[in-house]
Design a protein around this motif. Sequence first.
Motif, short mmCIF file in Angstrom:
data_model
loop_
_atom_site.label_atom_id
_atom_site.label_comp_id
_atom_site.label_asym_id
_atom_site.label_seq_id
_atom_site.Cartn_x
_atom_site.Cartn_y
_atom_site.Cartn_z
N LEU A 109 0.82 -1.22 0.00
CA LEU A 109 0.00 0.00 0.00
C LEU A 109 0.85 1.26 0.00
CD1 LEU A 109 -2.79 -0.96 2.57
CD2 LEU A 109 -2.90 -1.04 0.07
N GLY A 110 2.14 1.12 0.20
CA GLY A 110 3.02 2.29 0.27
C GLY A 110 2.87 3.06 1.57
N ARG A 111 2.37 2.39 2.61
CA ARG A 111 2.18 3.05 3.92
C ARG A 111 3.20 2.47 4.90
NH1 ARG A 111 -4.38 2.23 4.19
NH2 ARG A 111 -4.90 3.51 2.35
N THR A 112 4.43 2.85 4.71
CA THR A 112 5.50 2.25 5.50
C THR A 112 5.90 3.10 6.70
OG1 THR A 112 7.15 3.30 4.08
CG2 THR A 112 6.41 1.09 3.47
N ARG A 113 5.32 4.27 6.83
CA ARG A 113 5.73 5.18 7.90
C ARG A 113 4.53 5.52 8.77
NH1 ARG A 113 9.24 10.70 6.87
NH2 ARG A 113 9.48 11.33 9.06
N VAL A 114 4.69 5.42 10.08
CA VAL A 114 3.61 5.77 11.00
C VAL A 114 3.95 7.07 11.69
CG1 VAL A 114 2.96 3.36 11.36
CG2 VAL A 114 4.57 4.45 12.93
N GLY A 115 2.93 7.85 11.96
CA GLY A 115 3.15 9.14 12.61
C GLY A 115 1.91 9.59 13.33
N GLY A 116 1.88 10.85 13.70
CA GLY A 116 0.71 11.40 14.37
C GLY A 116 0.84 11.33 15.89
N LYS A 117 -0.21 11.80 16.54
CA LYS A 117 -0.20 11.87 18.01
C LYS A 117 -0.12 10.49 18.66
CE LYS A 117 -2.82 16.20 18.22
NZ LYS A 117 -4.07 16.86 18.70
N ALA A 118 -0.69 9.49 17.99
CA ALA A 118 -0.71 8.15 18.58
C ALA A 118 0.70 7.63 18.83
CB ALA A 118 -1.47 7.19 17.68
N VAL A 119 1.63 8.01 17.96
CA VAL A 119 3.01 7.53 18.10
C VAL A 119 3.66 8.05 19.38
CG1 VAL A 119 5.31 7.61 17.07
CG2 VAL A 119 3.32 7.24 15.62
N VAL A 120 3.25 9.25 19.80
CA VAL A 120 3.81 9.82 21.03
C VAL A 120 3.49 8.92 22.22
CG1 VAL A 120 3.74 11.80 22.60
CG2 VAL A 120 3.61 12.17 20.12
N SER A 121 2.25 8.44 22.27
CA SER A 121 1.84 7.54 23.35
C SER A 121 2.59 6.21 23.26
CB SER A 121 0.34 7.28 23.28
OG SER A 121 -0.06 6.33 24.25
N VAL A 122 2.73 5.67 22.06
CA VAL A 122 3.44 4.40 21.87
C VAL A 122 4.89 4.55 22.30
CG1 VAL A 122 4.14 2.63 20.22
CG2 VAL A 122 1.90 3.70 20.01
N ARG A 123 5.48 5.67 21.98
CA ARG A 123 6.89 5.89 22.34
C ARG A 123 7.06 5.93 23.86
NH1 ARG A 123 10.82 7.28 19.14
NH2 ARG A 123 9.39 8.05 17.53
N ARG A 124 6.10 6.54 24.56
CA ARG A 124 6.17 6.54 26.02
C ARG A 124 6.11 5.12 26.57
NH1 ARG A 124 2.79 11.32 25.87
NH2 ARG A 124 0.94 10.01 26.15
N ARG A 125 5.20 4.31 26.00
CA ARG A 125 5.12 2.91 26.42
C ARG A 125 6.45 2.19 26.15
NH1 ARG A 125 0.60 4.41 28.94
NH2 ARG A 125 -1.25 4.44 27.63
N ALA A 126 7.04 2.50 24.98
CA ALA A 126 8.30 1.86 24.60
C ALA A 126 9.40 2.17 25.60
CB ALA A 126 8.72 2.32 23.20
N GLU A 127 9.49 3.43 25.99
CA GLU A 127 10.53 3.84 26.93
C GLU A 127 10.38 3.15 28.28
OE1 GLU A 127 9.93 8.02 26.97
OE2 GLU A 127 10.93 8.37 25.04
N GLU A 128 9.14 3.09 28.79
CA GLU A 128 8.90 2.47 30.09
C GLU A 128 9.12 0.95 30.04
OE1 GLU A 128 8.56 4.00 32.83
OE2 GLU A 128 8.41 6.00 31.96
N ALA A 129 8.66 0.32 28.95
CA ALA A 129 8.83 -1.13 28.83
C ALA A 129 10.31 -1.49 28.74
CB ALA A 129 8.09 -1.63 27.58
N ALA A 130 11.06 -0.73 27.95
CA ALA A 130 12.50 -1.01 27.80
C ALA A 130 13.24 -0.78 29.10
CB ALA A 130 13.08 -0.14 26.69
N ARG A 131 12.89 0.29 29.81
CA ARG A 131 13.55 0.59 31.08
C ARG A 131 13.30 -0.52 32.10
NH1 ARG A 131 11.26 5.14 31.95
NH2 ARG A 131 12.86 6.38 30.91
N ALA A 132 12.05 -0.99 32.17
CA ALA A 132 11.71 -2.06 33.12
C ALA A 132 12.42 -3.36 32.75
CB ALA A 132 10.21 -2.26 33.15
N ALA A 133 12.54 -3.62 31.45
CA ALA A 133 13.23 -4.83 31.01
C ALA A 133 14.70 -4.80 31.44
CB ALA A 133 13.12 -4.98 29.50
N ARG A 134 15.34 -3.66 31.25
CA ARG A 134 16.75 -3.55 31.62
C ARG A 134 16.96 -3.68 33.13
NH1 ARG A 134 16.59 0.28 27.19
NH2 ARG A 134 16.08 1.98 28.64
N CYS A 135 15.94 -3.30 33.90
CA CYS A 135 16.03 -3.41 35.36
C CYS A 135 15.58 -4.77 35.87
CB CYS A 135 15.17 -2.33 36.02
SG CYS A 135 15.74 -0.64 35.74
#
Length: 229
Positions: A109-135
């Motif tokens: 479909l040529g839709r290989t890039r995601v963006g928008g406000k939703a990504v901000v929330s996903v990125r926050r989840r990513a940071e917390e999940a990765a931090r907890a994994a490392r700990c």
Amino acid sequence: MPGPGPRGASTAVTRSTLRQQIADALRDEVLAGRLLPGQEFTVKQIAEQYGVSATPVREALVDLAAQGLLDSDQHRGFRVHQFSVADYRAMVDSRSLVMEGVIRHAERLGRTRVGGKAVVSVRRRAEEAARAARCGDLDIHIGYDLRFWHELGSIVANTYIAGFLHRMRVQSWVFSVPHLRADADRRHWLWSGHEELIDAASLGDLTVARSVIRLYNDRALAWADRLER
């Protein structure tokens, strides 16, 4: 029995909400390792525990059974499903195949890039999940990991695919939790590539995204090998 109109609708919503709240609470109990695989309980026991009537409890338990988290026995009640290592491998294979399909569909479909406000929330989840994994903080990691994948799935795939992947990950965590809690080296096996994946998705770099997901699944399978040994 409530009649039609706003009052009846309100009653239905309240009951539905209670049913979902009980289902969510019990799923969290399983993920936290407080309800162990094979553990049995009845509708009456759960109703007394939460101080509610039997009807929403029964409905919640049936919902969890439909999701593969509980087994139902007509005479003994319910018990937490016991997944095997083979089941876990099948879950990893399933999510791997579906995610590859999602990526290929995005390419067509040529839709290989995601963006928008939703990504901000996903990125926050990513940071917390990765931090907890490392700990090595399993409880925090599970919650953020599930939210990360569910929100990311809702962005890149349709509702049915996102729901399927979410169920696979919940089931895989149900299998994993008892083993990881007993593993002093669990920090090594908790995946922490969430930030790298959301960065790749934001840039539309599917080569990196594929590589990150492959490493994610390879680690899961390597952990399954370790359990079998």
